[in-house]
Design a protein around this motif. Structure first.
Motif, PDB file in Angstrom:
ATOM      1  N   THR A  76      -1.089 -24.243 -21.001  1.00  0.00           N
ATOM      2  CA  THR A  76      -0.794 -23.593 -22.273  1.00  0.00           C
ATOM      3  C   THR A  76      -2.012 -22.794 -22.715  1.00  0.00           C
ATOM      4  N   ASP A  77      -1.794 -21.778 -23.549  1.00  0.00           N
ATOM      5  CA  ASP A  77      -2.924 -21.028 -24.098  1.00  0.00           C
ATOM      6  C   ASP A  77      -2.543 -20.404 -25.425  1.00  0.00           C
ATOM      7  N   LEU A  78      -3.519 -20.362 -26.314  1.00  0.00           N
ATOM      8  CA  LEU A  78      -3.365 -19.738 -27.626  1.00  0.00           C
ATOM      9  C   LEU A  78      -4.390 -18.620 -27.706  1.00  0.00           C
TER      10      LEU A  78
ATOM     11  N   LYS B 245      -1.359 -15.582 -18.529  1.00  0.00           N
ATOM     12  CA  LYS B 245      -2.184 -15.685 -17.327  1.00  0.00           C
ATOM     13  C   LYS B 245      -3.115 -16.904 -17.416  1.00  0.00           C
ATOM     14  N   GLU B 246      -3.702 -17.104 -18.600  1.00  0.00           N
ATOM     15  CA  GLU B 246      -4.554 -18.301 -18.783  1.00  0.00           C
ATOM     16  C   GLU B 246      -3.713 -19.568 -18.613  1.00  0.00           C
ATOM     17  N   ALA B 247      -2.509 -19.564 -19.201  1.00  0.00           N
ATOM     18  CA  ALA B 247      -1.638 -20.747 -19.101  1.00  0.00           C
ATOM     19  C   ALA B 247      -1.263 -20.998 -17.636  1.00  0.00           C
ATOM     20  N   PHE B 248      -0.962 -19.932 -16.906  1.00  0.00           N
ATOM     21  CA  PHE B 248      -0.614 -20.080 -15.482  1.00  0.00           C
ATOM     22  C   PHE B 248      -1.802 -20.653 -14.709  1.00  0.00           C
ATOM     23  N   SER B 249      -3.007 -20.141 -15.016  1.00  0.00           N
ATOM     24  CA  SER B 249      -4.205 -20.607 -14.299  1.00  0.00           C
ATOM     25  C   SER B 249      -4.427 -22.107 -14.527  1.00  0.00           C
ATOM     26  N   LYS B 250      -4.027 -22.596 -15.683  1.00  0.00           N
ATOM     27  CA  LYS B 250      -4.146 -24.029 -15.964  1.00  0.00           C
ATOM     28  C   LYS B 250      -3.038 -24.816 -15.267  1.00  0.00           C
ATOM     29  N   ALA B 251      -1.835 -24.240 -15.273  1.00  0.00           N
ATOM     30  CA  ALA B 251      -0.696 -24.946 -14.662  1.00  0.00           C
ATOM     31  C   ALA B 251      -0.911 -25.163 -13.163  1.00  0.00           C
ATOM     32  N   ILE B 252      -1.621 -24.232 -12.511  1.00  0.00           N
ATOM     33  CA  ILE B 252      -1.877 -24.416 -11.072  1.00  0.00           C
ATOM     34  C   ILE B 252      -3.145 -25.257 -10.835  1.00  0.00           C
ATOM     35  N   GLY B 253      -3.799 -25.645 -11.941  1.00  0.00           N
ATOM     36  CA  GLY B 253      -4.934 -26.567 -11.836  1.00  0.00           C
ATOM     37  C   GLY B 253      -6.231 -25.947 -11.367  1.00  0.00           C
ATOM     38  N   ARG B 254      -6.345 -24.606 -11.464  1.00  0.00           N
ATOM     39  CA  ARG B 254      -7.535 -23.927 -10.963  1.00  0.00           C
ATOM     40  C   ARG B 254      -8.397 -23.312 -12.067  1.00  0.00           C
ATOM     41  N   GLY B 255      -7.751 -22.843 -13.147  1.00  0.00           N
ATOM     42  CA  GLY B 255      -8.457 -21.970 -14.076  1.00  0.00           C
ATOM     43  C   GLY B 255      -8.605 -20.591 -13.440  1.00  0.00           C
ATOM     44  N   MET B 256      -9.463 -19.773 -14.029  1.00  0.00           N
ATOM     45  CA  MET B 256      -9.618 -18.396 -13.531  1.00  0.00           C
ATOM     46  C   MET B 256     -10.577 -18.348 -12.347  1.00  0.00           C
ATOM     47  N   VAL B 257     -10.170 -19.036 -11.305  1.00  0.00           N
ATOM     48  CA  VAL B 257     -10.972 -19.154 -10.083  1.00  0.00           C
ATOM     49  C   VAL B 257     -10.057 -18.804  -8.914  1.00  0.00           C
ATOM     50  N   TRP B 258     -10.612 -18.148  -7.846  1.00  0.00           N
ATOM     51  CA  TRP B 258      -9.798 -17.785  -6.697  1.00  0.00           C
ATOM     52  C   TRP B 258      -8.851 -18.916  -6.308  1.00  0.00           C
TER      53      TRP B 258
HETATM   54  C1  LIG Z   1      -9.195 -23.082 -17.550  1.00  0.00           C
HETATM   55  C2  LIG Z   1      -9.817 -21.898 -18.345  1.00  0.00           C
HETATM   56  C3  LIG Z   1      -8.989 -20.632 -18.063  1.00  0.00           C
HETATM   57  C4  LIG Z   1      -9.791 -22.290 -19.831  1.00  0.00           C
HETATM   58  O1  LIG Z   1     -10.042 -21.173 -20.656  1.00  0.00           O
HETATM   59  P1  LIG Z   1     -10.815 -21.187 -22.091  1.00  0.00           P
HETATM   60  O2  LIG Z   1     -10.328 -20.001 -22.842  1.00  0.00           O
HETATM   61  O3  LIG Z   1     -12.261 -21.365 -21.817  1.00  0.00           O
HETATM   62  O4  LIG Z   1     -10.421 -22.513 -22.857  1.00  0.00           O
HETATM   63  P2  LIG Z   1      -9.058 -22.997 -23.547  1.00  0.00           P
HETATM   64  O5  LIG Z   1      -9.409 -23.533 -24.878  1.00  0.00           O
HETATM   65  O6  LIG Z   1      -7.973 -21.983 -23.461  1.00  0.00           O
HETATM   66  O7  LIG Z   1      -8.647 -24.210 -22.595  1.00  0.00           O
HETATM   67  C5  LIG Z   1      -9.495 -25.287 -22.412  1.00  0.00           C
HETATM   68  C6  LIG Z   1      -8.720 -26.357 -21.684  1.00  0.00           C
HETATM   69  O8  LIG Z   1      -8.347 -25.900 -20.385  1.00  0.00           O
HETATM   70  C7  LIG Z   1      -8.115 -27.057 -19.578  1.00  0.00           C
HETATM   71  N1  LIG Z   1      -8.658 -26.796 -18.246  1.00  0.00           N
HETATM   72  C8  LIG Z   1      -9.934 -26.612 -17.880  1.00  0.00           C
HETATM   73  N2  LIG Z   1     -10.039 -26.435 -16.547  1.00  0.00           N
HETATM   74  C9  LIG Z   1      -8.769 -26.533 -16.060  1.00  0.00           C
HETATM   75  C10 LIG Z   1      -8.219 -26.485 -14.765  1.00  0.00           C
HETATM   76  N3  LIG Z   1      -8.969 -26.274 -13.680  1.00  0.00           N
HETATM   77  N4  LIG Z   1      -6.887 -26.630 -14.637  1.00  0.00           N
HETATM   78  C11 LIG Z   1      -6.107 -26.835 -15.704  1.00  0.00           C
HETATM   79  N5  LIG Z   1      -6.575 -26.911 -16.970  1.00  0.00           N
HETATM   80  C12 LIG Z   1      -7.901 -26.755 -17.143  1.00  0.00           C
HETATM   81  C13 LIG Z   1      -8.818 -28.237 -20.236  1.00  0.00           C
HETATM   82  O9  LIG Z   1      -7.839 -29.126 -20.717  1.00  0.00           O
HETATM   83  C14 LIG Z   1      -9.557 -27.585 -21.410  1.00  0.00           C
HETATM   84  O10 LIG Z   1      -9.585 -28.376 -22.561  1.00  0.00           O
HETATM   85  P3  LIG Z   1     -10.586 -29.647 -22.652  1.00  0.00           P
HETATM   86  O11 LIG Z   1     -11.911 -29.155 -22.128  1.00  0.00           O
HETATM   87  O12 LIG Z   1     -10.577 -29.994 -24.091  1.00  0.00           O
HETATM   88  O13 LIG Z   1      -9.959 -30.687 -21.792  1.00  0.00           O
HETATM   89  C15 LIG Z   1     -11.305 -21.639 -17.925  1.00  0.00           C
HETATM   90  O14 LIG Z   1     -12.111 -22.654 -18.460  1.00  0.00           O
HETATM   91  C16 LIG Z   1     -11.508 -21.568 -16.426  1.00  0.00           C
HETATM   92  O15 LIG Z   1     -11.207 -20.549 -15.803  1.00  0.00           O
HETATM   93  N6  LIG Z   1     -12.013 -22.665 -15.814  1.00  0.00           N
HETATM   94  C17 LIG Z   1     -12.214 -22.759 -14.385  1.00  0.00           C
HETATM   95  C18 LIG Z   1     -13.559 -22.229 -13.956  1.00  0.00           C
HETATM   96  C19 LIG Z   1     -14.679 -23.032 -14.502  1.00  0.00           C
HETATM   97  O16 LIG Z   1     -15.367 -22.587 -15.384  1.00  0.00           O
HETATM   98  N7  LIG Z   1     -14.882 -24.239 -13.997  1.00  0.00           N
HETATM   99  C20 LIG Z   1     -15.951 -25.061 -14.493  1.00  0.00           C
HETATM  100  C21 LIG Z   1     -16.031 -26.296 -13.655  1.00  0.00           C
HETATM  101  S1  LIG Z   1     -16.775 -25.904 -12.082  1.00  0.00           S
END
Ligand SMILES: CC(C)(COP(=O)(O)OP(=O)(O)OC[C@H]1O[C@@H](n2cnc3c(N)ncnc32)[C@H](O)[C@@H]1OP(=O)(O)O)[C@@H](O)C(=O)NCCC(=O)NCCS
Length: 139
Positions: free
Chosen positions: A7-9, A61-74
């Motif tokens: 999810t993302d806001l 896109k942010e929500a999708f990146s979280k749903a796949i468990g990667r974040g914005m990483v390759w």
């Molecule tokens: C996931 C990501 C897109 C979040 O974006 P953001 O705008 O900074 O933060 P948001 O408030 O939207 O979301 C934060 C939440 O994302 C979730 N999150 C973080 N990494 C995640 C992942 N790999 N997969 C799914 N969800 C993730 C967490 O629940 C986090 O909340 P929490 O720290 O309170 O548990 C970003 O942090 C990212 O790309 N992370 C991966 C790269 C990275 O920096 N990794 C660091 C560890 S090596």
């Protein structure tokens, strides 16, 4: 089976400020080939509609990146994950390049919903394991 949810806001005012500061280069970095066309059309008609469109896509896109468990990483990149709409108006995820290959290799499928109201845009994504085709089930 659900593989992940995300999810993302997104603050629409922040998107507007970044667009003001960086111009269309910002939209080009975030939006895929289909999305950038829609964005330009909406922006040209009513500027705020363009900005809101960019904000909902940013959130999706942010929500999708979280749903796949990667974040914005390759293999996740902004432009490789697009939100397109069916004729009914329902949004769908369309993936490109390495992200599409990576995602399809896992047999996953994604569902997305977006919304916006006043200063905020939000998106929710569910990724599930695609059910096996009958032909894949050996007796
Ligand atoms: C996931 C990501 C897109 C979040 O974006 P953001 O705008 O900074 O933060 P948001 O408030 O939207 O979301 C934060 C939440 O994302 C979730 N999150 C973080 N990494 C995640 C992942 N790999 N997969 C799914 N969800 C993730 C967490 O629940 C986090 O909340 P929490 O720290 O309170 O548990 C970003 O942090 C990212 O790309 N992370 C991966 C790269 C990275 O920096 N990794 C660091 C560890 S090596």
């Amino acid at each position: 089976m659900i593989v992940g949810v995300g999810t993302d806001l997104c603050d629409v005012r922040r998107i507007a400020a970044t667009l003001e500061r960086r111009g269309e280069r910002f939209a080009d970095k975030v939006l895929g080939p289909h999305e950038i066309e829609v964005f330009r059309q909406r922006l040209a008609k009513v500027e705020l509609r363009g900005i809101r469109y960019l904000a909902t896509r940013f959130a999706a896109k942010e929500a999708f990146s979280k749903a796949i468990g990667r974040g914005m990483v390759w293999p996740m990149t902004w432009r490789a994950c697009e939100v397109v709409k069916a004729t009914s108006g329902q949004p769908h995820i369309r993936l490109h390049g390495e992200l599409a290959t990576w995602f399809e290799a896992r047999g996953w499928q994604a569902h997305v919903s977006v919304t916006d109201e006043s200063d905020y845009a939000s998106a929710f994504v569910v990724v599930e394991q695609r059910p096996l085709d009958a032909k894949d089930c050996k007796p």
